[in-house]
Design a protein around this motif. Structure first.
Motif, short mmCIF file in Angstrom:
data_model
loop_
_atom_site.label_atom_id
_atom_site.label_comp_id
_atom_site.label_asym_id
_atom_site.label_seq_id
_atom_site.Cartn_x
_atom_site.Cartn_y
_atom_site.Cartn_z
N SER A 115 0.83 -1.20 0.00
CA SER A 115 0.00 0.00 0.00
C SER A 115 0.86 1.26 0.00
O SER A 115 0.63 2.20 -0.76
N LEU A 116 1.91 1.27 0.85
CA LEU A 116 2.76 2.46 0.95
C LEU A 116 3.59 2.68 -0.31
O LEU A 116 3.78 3.81 -0.75
N LEU A 117 4.10 1.58 -0.90
CA LEU A 117 4.85 1.72 -2.15
C LEU A 117 3.93 2.13 -3.29
O LEU A 117 4.33 2.89 -4.19
N GLY A 118 2.68 1.65 -3.24
CA GLY A 118 1.67 2.09 -4.21
C GLY A 118 1.42 3.58 -4.08
O GLY A 118 1.25 4.30 -5.07
N MET A 119 1.41 4.06 -2.81
CA MET A 119 1.24 5.49 -2.54
C MET A 119 2.38 6.30 -3.20
O MET A 119 2.13 7.27 -3.91
N LEU A 120 3.61 5.85 -2.96
CA LEU A 120 4.77 6.56 -3.53
C LEU A 120 4.72 6.55 -5.05
O LEU A 120 5.07 7.53 -5.71
N SER A 121 4.26 5.44 -5.61
CA SER A 121 4.16 5.31 -7.05
C SER A 121 3.08 6.23 -7.60
O SER A 121 3.30 6.95 -8.60
N ASP A 122 1.90 6.24 -6.93
CA ASP A 122 0.79 7.11 -7.37
C ASP A 122 1.17 8.59 -7.28
O ASP A 122 0.77 9.40 -8.11
N LEU A 123 1.98 8.90 -6.25
CA LEU A 123 2.39 10.29 -6.06
C LEU A 123 3.62 10.66 -6.89
O LEU A 123 4.14 11.77 -6.77
N GLN A 124 4.10 9.67 -7.69
CA GLN A 124 5.22 9.87 -8.62
C GLN A 124 6.52 10.27 -7.92
O GLN A 124 7.32 11.06 -8.45
N VAL A 125 6.71 9.73 -6.72
CA VAL A 125 7.98 9.98 -6.01
C VAL A 125 8.69 8.65 -5.70
O VAL A 125 9.68 8.62 -4.99
N TYR A 126 8.16 7.55 -6.26
CA TYR A 126 8.69 6.21 -5.97
C TYR A 126 10.16 6.11 -6.35
O TYR A 126 10.99 5.67 -5.56
N LYS A 127 10.48 6.54 -7.57
CA LYS A 127 11.84 6.36 -8.08
C LYS A 127 12.85 7.19 -7.28
O LYS A 127 13.88 6.68 -6.84
N ASP A 128 12.53 8.48 -7.10
CA ASP A 128 13.48 9.37 -6.44
C ASP A 128 13.59 9.12 -4.94
O ASP A 128 14.69 9.13 -4.38
N SER A 129 12.44 8.92 -4.29
CA SER A 129 12.48 8.83 -2.82
C SER A 129 12.80 7.43 -2.33
O SER A 129 13.48 7.25 -1.33
N PHE A 130 12.35 6.40 -3.06
CA PHE A 130 12.50 5.03 -2.55
C PHE A 130 13.50 4.19 -3.35
O PHE A 130 14.42 3.62 -2.77
N GLU A 131 13.31 4.08 -4.67
CA GLU A 131 14.05 3.09 -5.45
C GLU A 131 15.56 3.27 -5.36
O GLU A 131 16.30 2.29 -5.18
N GLU A 132 16.03 4.51 -5.45
CA GLU A 132 17.48 4.74 -5.39
C GLU A 132 18.07 4.24 -4.09
O GLU A 132 19.08 3.54 -4.08
N ARG A 133 17.43 4.61 -2.97
CA ARG A 133 17.94 4.16 -1.66
C ARG A 133 17.81 2.65 -1.50
O ARG A 133 18.68 1.98 -0.94
N PHE A 134 16.70 2.10 -2.00
CA PHE A 134 16.46 0.66 -1.91
C PHE A 134 17.57 -0.12 -2.63
O PHE A 134 18.10 -1.11 -2.09
#
Length: 762
Positions: free
Chosen positions: A219-238
């Protein structure tokens, strides 16, 4: 009144048509008359649009704002949803849409700002709140926001589908909701950091084997994806964290575990990461994530893995792990070429040990066949029949099998002999055919095929002459395989040997008829094999003292044969002869199947009771070494028809022999082992020397052939041409010796000015 109006209109219409002179007036009149008969259609003007009641817009907005507030505060809405929808439609119809859109956006923004204040207030009150609880609260906030936005949009749907749709620059109500949430909540550095930290912590816990709430992470990763911040805020650090984790894990486990166990661990890790992608990660993360895992767990340790474990897995025939190794290495850049190199080196090393260890010569060919089967199985079942691996295996076999010149060829010929010899009950005809096919695969790798031919020819001669061949079909099958592999020239002499044996049978039928017509028929039955000297191995002639009956019979056959084939010369070969003797013992009569040398020794005991070694040698004329082996076979073997005094395994000069009248055996016809048929070291050496002599003739012929065609040639070009034409391995030094020999014999000469240049001498 209405009727009059219609008439006026009709008259007016007619008047208009009458003024037209383009031929349409008549048709219009017809139309008028027809319309008078049909049903009349009445079109009335629109009534004036009713005006909105005073304060309708303000009152309606207040009503809508209350409804939006109720949704945002999760309380019941006072008004009917259909009524609210109709109110929005009414406002949009009276061009209030821009104002309504702005007001709605402002209300939503005010609410989100209030939410963030509340959110931060809760965070300050619960500083000690663990990451999981924070994530749950964040998720609840997001879920509430989504639910509220959907309900608000359902009320303002008419606005969304008309005004917003017509204005491409305006975001939809749903997109507005996302934008507000992103701007005021997720874009806050503190909230974003703690959210991403919490998600990464949960993923790390799961990677360490703990159970986590996957639906929460999804749900939270879906939120980041919907808000279009998934790549910058999460994926790089992940990906950075994943890289760090697997780099450390790869280093640690390569030290602690053996390679098969490590491979299974890598496969499990890849499966887990793929499962995470399916469960909660975005699909866009799949490629960089899997690439990262493969690089850190495989790519960084390829050489170390193969050095540590490939030999062990291949030695132990670990098919499952080898399949896994190939599958995993095929995913990594440069994985298969690295595996291919180690695979080739392993085959060369292991095969080289088989070939270059003289102590293993006895089992060399069987070991090579087993090794080839094993490597074929690995290439077929583990390495997906990869053409590169199959070719590398062939190249490696060809390299190591020729490390030791001549010996493998000799031993392969002997191995074939052991399989084709009578008494080999190991295999059925189908199995024998399969074994011969496998031998041919090994045979292909050998460079010195002429060595094989020499030993094979010698063994074939023994099988044919002593009747030891297991199957004529198997012999001819092997011959056809050799012909297919090496050409007709290679097998011409071998085919000639079979032809000689068939012709000999025909001659013997004629000779028997000839003997029946003689006035004094012999009591000895003679069978002769006529061998063409060029086809068969060369045998050293040995003069022995035959009994008069045998000498007489030889002369009879000689006269008979030369009478039919004048101009030919016969040379008897006693070393290849054998006979069946009838003997009487106390137990009764027996038949002894023996060689000609054994026959000559045994016949002496018709004339006397006991003889010494010197007396037997003088009487028979058999060569010293051959005589000792013959006496050993008669007095020291399993069937001891002679007694040796003193007893012992070896024959000494002072030994004396007498006939063993007490000899017993369960069989009537007894075959006494022919020790003289076993290959001696001298025979091996002479066969090898004969091959080298033949090679010298071939080199000489090739040099003369090339020089005759080219007339003048430099040394390097001549050597290059020779390598292309000769079918056996040869050293440059040997070629140089042959060239010098031909210069000495005036077949060619050096150029007087350029010693490195040769001229053909006609």
């Amino acid at each position: 009144m209405a009727e009059d109006t219609r008439q006026d209109k009709r008259a007016s219409f007619s008047a208009l048509t009458e003024h037209n002179t383009n031929g349409m007036a008549r048709s219009s009149a017809v139309a008028s008359s027809k319309s008078g008969a049909s049903k009349k259609l009445v079109i009335k003007n629109f009534k004036d649009r009713p005006k909105l009641a005073e304060n309708y817009t303000e009152d309606t907005w207040l009503k809508l704002r209350d409804a939006v507030g109720a949704i945002q505060n999760s309380t019941s809405i006072k008004y009917n949803l259909e009524e609210l929808y109709q109110a929005v439609e009414n406002l949009c119809s009276y061009k209030v849409s821009p104002t309504l859109y702005k007001q709605l956006r402002q209300v939503c923004e005010d609410h989100v700002q209030a939410q963030i204040k509340q959110f931060f207030l809760n965070m300050e009150l619960t500083e000690s709140l663990d990451n999981l609880s924070f994530l749950k609260r964040m998720n609840r906030c997001w879920q509430d926001h989504c639910r509220q936005t959907i309900m608000i949009r359902s009320i303002f749907l008419f606005l969304d589908r008309t005004y917003v749709l017509q204005n491409s620059l305006l975001p939809s109500i749903w997109d507005t909701g996302l934008e507000l949430f992103r701007t005021h909540i997720v874009s806050d550095s503190g909230v974003q950091k703690r959210t991403v930290d919490g998600i990464l912590e949960q993923i790390e816990l799961e990677r360490n084997g703990e159970t986590v709430d996957r639906s929460l992470i999804r749900s939270l990763l879906g939120m980041l994806s919907d808000l279009q911040v998934y790549k910058d805020s999460f994926e790089e650090r992940f990906l950075i964290e994943t890289n760090r984790l697997y780099a450390a894990e790869g280093q640690r486990l390569m030290q602690q575990r053996d390679v098969p166990e490590y491979l299974h661990h890598v496969a499990r890790r890849l499966e887990e990461e793929n499962d995470r992608i399916m469960s909660y990660l975005d699909q866009s993360t799949q490629k960089p994530l899997i690439s990262c895992v493969e690089k850190q767990l495989l790519g960084e340790h390829m050489t170390a893995m193969l050095q540590k474990g490939l030999s062990t897995m291949l030695d132990g025939n670990r098919v499952t792990e080898l399949c896994l190794l190939y599958q995993l290495f095929s995913k990594v850049k440069g994985g298969l070429p690295t595996l291919l190199q180690f695979w080739r080196d392993y085959i060369k090393s292991f095969g080289g040990e088989i070939v270059c260890t003289p102590e293993k010569d006895k089992d060399m060919v069987q070991d090579l066949l087993d090794f080839k089967d094993k490597m074929d199985n690995v290439a077929q079942n583990c390495f997906a029949r990869n053409e590169g691996f199959i070719n590398a295996m062939k190249e490696a076999f060809e390299t190591f099998i020729n490390k030791r010149p001549n010996k493998p060829a000799e031993l392969i010929a002997k191995y074939v002999d052991s399989k084709l010899r009578a008494g080999n009950k190991e295999a059925t005809e189908e199995e024998l055919e399969r074994i011969l096919d496998k031998i041919m695969i090994i045979f292909r790798f050998i460079h010195g095929k002429d060595v094989f031919e020499a030993f094979y020819k010698k063994d074939l001669a023994k099988r044919l002459l002593v009747g030891k061949s297991a199957s004529v079909d198997a012999e001819k099958s092997m011959l056809s395989k050799l012909k297919h592999e090496c050409g007709a020239a290679f097998t011409s002499k071998l085919e000639g040997m079979f032809k000689d044996m068939e012709l000999s049978k025909d001659i013997m039928i004629q000779f028997k008829q000839h003997m029946q017509n003689q006035s004094e028929p012999s009591n000895i039955e003679l069978t002769v094999n006529i061998l063409t000297m060029g086809y068969w191995p060369s045998y050293i002639p040995m003069e022995v003292h035959l009994p008069p009956e045998m000498v007489k019979l030889q002369e009879v056959f000689k006269l008979f044969y030369l009478g039919k084939h004048s101009g030919r010369k016969l040379q008897w070969q006693p070393t290849l002869g054998h006979a069946v003797l009838k003997a009487e013992f106390k137990e009764g009569k027996k038949e002894l199947q023996v060689s000609l040398f054994q026959t000559l020794v045994l016949l002496m005991f018709n004339e006397g009771e006991e003889f010494s070694v010197d007396e037997i040698r003088t009487a028979t004329g058999i060569e010293e070494g051959e005589l000792r082996r013959t006496l050993q076979s008669l007095a020291c073997g399993k069937a001891r028809v002679l007694n040796k005094n003193p007893r012992g395994k070896d024959v000494e000069d002072g030994d004396r022999f007498n006939f063993n009248n007490d000899f017993k055996h369960k069989l009537f016809r007894i075959k006494i082992n022919q020790i003289q048929m076993k290959e001696t070291v001298e025979e091996q050496v002479s066969t090898t020397e004969r091959v080298f002599q033949d090679r010298q003739y071939q080199i000489d012929a090739a040099v003369v052939r090339i020089m005759k065609m080219r007339k003048t040639l430099s040394h390097n070009l001549l050597v290059s041409e020779l390598y292309n034409q000769l079918k056996f391995p040869v050293k440059p030094g040997d070629l140089k010796k042959r060239i010098e020999s031909l210069i000495d014999r005036d077949y060619m000469e050096r150029d007087k000015e350029t010693p490195n240049q040769y001229h053909y001498v006609a």
